[in-house]
Design a protein around this motif. Structure first.
Motif, PDB file in Angstrom:
ATOM      1  N   ALA A  24       0.836  -1.201   0.000  1.00 22.05           N
ATOM      2  CA  ALA A  24       0.000   0.000   0.000  1.00 22.05           C
ATOM      3  C   ALA A  24       0.874   1.255   0.000  1.00 22.05           C
ATOM      4  CB  ALA A  24      -0.944  -0.003   1.200  1.00 22.05           C
ATOM      5  N   GLU A  25       1.974   1.236   0.743  1.00 24.08           N
ATOM      6  CA  GLU A  25       2.890   2.378   0.777  1.00 24.08           C
ATOM      7  C   GLU A  25       3.520   2.606  -0.609  1.00 24.08           C
ATOM      8  OE1 GLU A  25       5.553   1.321   3.949  1.00 24.08           O
ATOM      9  OE2 GLU A  25       4.301   2.291   5.477  1.00 24.08           O
ATOM     10  N   GLU A  32       1.519   9.329  -5.444  1.00 20.23           N
ATOM     11  CA  GLU A  32       2.091  10.650  -5.109  1.00 20.23           C
ATOM     12  C   GLU A  32       3.038  11.112  -6.214  1.00 20.23           C
ATOM     13  OE1 GLU A  32       2.220  13.983  -2.829  1.00 20.23           O
ATOM     14  OE2 GLU A  32       1.037  12.209  -2.352  1.00 20.23           O
ATOM     15  N   ASN A  33       3.850  10.178  -6.733  1.00 21.05           N
ATOM     16  CA  ASN A  33       4.780  10.481  -7.827  1.00 21.05           C
ATOM     17  C   ASN A  33       3.993  10.909  -9.074  1.00 21.05           C
ATOM     18  OD1 ASN A  33       7.321  10.687  -9.024  1.00 21.05           O
ATOM     19  ND2 ASN A  33       7.179   8.627  -9.850  1.00 21.05           N
ATOM     20  N   LYS A  35       1.022  12.140  -9.121  1.00 17.91           N
ATOM     21  CA  LYS A  35       0.415  13.448  -8.822  1.00 17.91           C
ATOM     22  C   LYS A  35       1.439  14.566  -9.038  1.00 17.91           C
ATOM     23  CE  LYS A  35      -1.480  16.126  -5.082  1.00 17.91           C
ATOM     24  NZ  LYS A  35      -1.395  16.275  -3.651  1.00 17.91           N
ATOM     25  N   ASN A  36       2.671  14.346  -8.569  1.00 13.64           N
ATOM     26  CA  ASN A  36       3.724  15.349  -8.762  1.00 13.64           C
ATOM     27  C   ASN A  36       4.036  15.547 -10.251  1.00 13.64           C
ATOM     28  OD1 ASN A  36       3.998  15.878  -6.032  1.00 13.64           O
ATOM     29  ND2 ASN A  36       5.644  14.386  -5.737  1.00 13.64           N
ATOM     30  N   ASN A  37       4.094  14.418 -10.977  1.00 15.72           N
ATOM     31  CA  ASN A  37       4.344  14.510 -12.421  1.00 15.72           C
ATOM     32  C   ASN A  37       3.239  15.302 -13.110  1.00 15.72           C
ATOM     33  OD1 ASN A  37       6.713  13.070 -12.275  1.00 15.72           O
ATOM     34  ND2 ASN A  37       5.797  11.111 -12.846  1.00 15.72           N
ATOM     35  N   GLN A  38       1.984  15.021 -12.733  1.00 19.54           N
ATOM     36  CA  GLN A  38       0.857  15.758 -13.321  1.00 19.54           C
ATOM     37  C   GLN A  38       0.915  17.237 -12.966  1.00 19.54           C
ATOM     38  OE1 GLN A  38      -2.654  13.654 -12.055  1.00 19.54           O
ATOM     39  NE2 GLN A  38      -2.613  12.283 -13.826  1.00 19.54           N
ATOM     40  N   THR A  39       1.261  17.534 -11.736  1.00 18.44           N
ATOM     41  CA  THR A  39       1.388  18.929 -11.299  1.00 18.44           C
ATOM     42  C   THR A  39       2.457  19.640 -12.122  1.00 18.44           C
ATOM     43  OG1 THR A  39       0.711  18.323  -9.054  1.00 18.44           O
ATOM     44  CG2 THR A  39       1.828  20.440  -9.308  1.00 18.44           C
TER      45      THR A  39
END
Length: 135
Positions: A24-25, A32-33, A35-39
């Motif tokens: 899960a982690e 999270e990665n 999400k950061n790439n999309q941001t």
């Protein structure tokens, strides 16, 4: 022995839970990665959009200016063509006038020759008459 089995089962369950937590982690880190790439992608896209927004009016102005220059060149070409045709018409008119004057000169010469011929004929008749009266 029963206690050991319970402890073993509990240890196995704890181990499975730890594995599931690690999994899960990893999934969470991946999300999270992503999400950061999309941001970062969104930031880059926004930057590109701002560049485009800045460039569109400049490009539009440049294209309009180029279009006006082309229209001016077309107008100049058209007026140049008109001047050319006017000059050609003027030259044709001069040729017509010149040819007319030449024709007028030829006609005048022919008229003069006709008069001279008539005078010659008249003189010949007078001479004939004179010869007839002397004879």
């Amino acid at each position: 022995k029963g206690k050991n089995r319970v402890i073993q089962t509990l240890e196995n369950a704890v181990k499975k839970l730890k594995d599931k937590c690690k999994s899960a982690e990893r999934v969470l880190a991946s999300v999270e990665n992503d999400k950061n790439n999309q941001t970062n992608l969104i930031k880059k896209l926004n930057h590109q959009m701002n560049i485009i927004k800045d460039n569109v009016p400049k490009e539009r102005k440049r294209l309009l200016n180029e279009m006006h220059c082309l229209q001016e060149r077309v107008r100049n070409s058209e007026s140049g063509m008109q001047r050319l045709t006017e000059e050609q018409q003027k030259r044709q008119q001069q040729h017509i006038t010149s040819n007319g004057m030449n024709l007028h000169g030829v006609i005048s010469t022919l008229d003069a020759m006709k008069r001279a011929q008539e005078q010659t004929l008249s003189a010949l008749r007078t001479m004939e008459d004179g010869m007839a009266t002397t004879a």
